[in-house]
Design a protein around this motif. Structure first.
Motif, mmCIF file in Angstrom:
data_model
loop_
_atom_site.group_PDB
_atom_site.id
_atom_site.type_symbol
_atom_site.label_atom_id
_atom_site.label_comp_id
_atom_site.label_asym_id
_atom_site.label_seq_id
_atom_site.Cartn_x
_atom_site.Cartn_y
_atom_site.Cartn_z
ATOM 1 N N ALA A 1 0.820 -1.213 0.000
ATOM 2 C CA ALA A 1 0.000 0.000 0.000
ATOM 3 C C ALA A 1 0.855 1.265 0.000
ATOM 4 N N THR A 2 1.893 1.287 0.818
ATOM 5 C CA THR A 2 2.750 2.481 0.848
ATOM 6 C C THR A 2 3.558 2.599 -0.440
ATOM 7 N N GLY A 3 3.952 1.468 -1.001
ATOM 8 C CA GLY A 3 4.657 1.491 -2.288
ATOM 9 C C GLY A 3 3.779 2.061 -3.386
ATOM 10 N N ALA A 4 2.495 1.689 -3.390
ATOM 11 C CA ALA A 4 1.556 2.213 -4.386
ATOM 12 C C ALA A 4 1.387 3.727 -4.248
ATOM 13 N N ALA A 5 1.568 4.225 -3.016
ATOM 14 C CA ALA A 5 1.463 5.666 -2.772
ATOM 15 C C ALA A 5 2.787 6.384 -3.016
ATOM 16 N N GLY A 6 3.831 5.617 -3.331
ATOM 17 C CA GLY A 6 5.136 6.215 -3.572
ATOM 18 C C GLY A 6 5.851 6.630 -2.290
#
Length: 116
Positions: free
Chosen positions: A68-73
């Motif tokens: 999830a945090t990766g998807a948010a950059g």
């Protein structure tokens, strides 16, 4: 082993924007997420996971939040992690935050004085 419900809280070293929070919430929607910031401005995420053991609950939470945090950059560096069996989590929530009034000491008998 049967699956047990767990509450997982992860603090991530990242200063999220409102858009970042929206992405994280969307990606974790199936896990009843609560997302905010810590007093230091880092991202904090609490989710519900099902797992047979605390170790597996931890691994699942780490994987889900990293995605999830990766998807948010956002950075994926975990700076705090807490995994609690759901029944214990609910028990902690039910405890009063402040002591009952009967437990408070009476204020001292203080009168007006004059410094001279």
């Amino acid at each position: 082993m049967t699956a047990t419900a767990w509450s997982a809280r992860l603090d991530i070293e990242a200063a999220p924007t409102d858009d970042d929070v929206d992405v994280v919430l969307e990606r974790l929607a199936e896990h009843s997420p609560a997302v905010g910031t810590t007093t230091d401005g880092n991202l904090t995420v609490r989710i519900a996971v099902e797992a047979a053991t605390a170790r597996r609950a931890t691994e699942t939470a780490l994987d889900l939040v990293a995605a999830a945090t990766g998807a948010a950059g956002l950075d994926r560096t975990v700076i705090a992690l807490e995994v609690t069996r759901w029944d214990e989590f609910e028990r902690a929530l039910a405890r009063p935050i402040v002591p009952a009034t009967a437990d408070l000491a009476e204020p001292p008998d203080v009168g007006r004085t004059r410094a001279g």
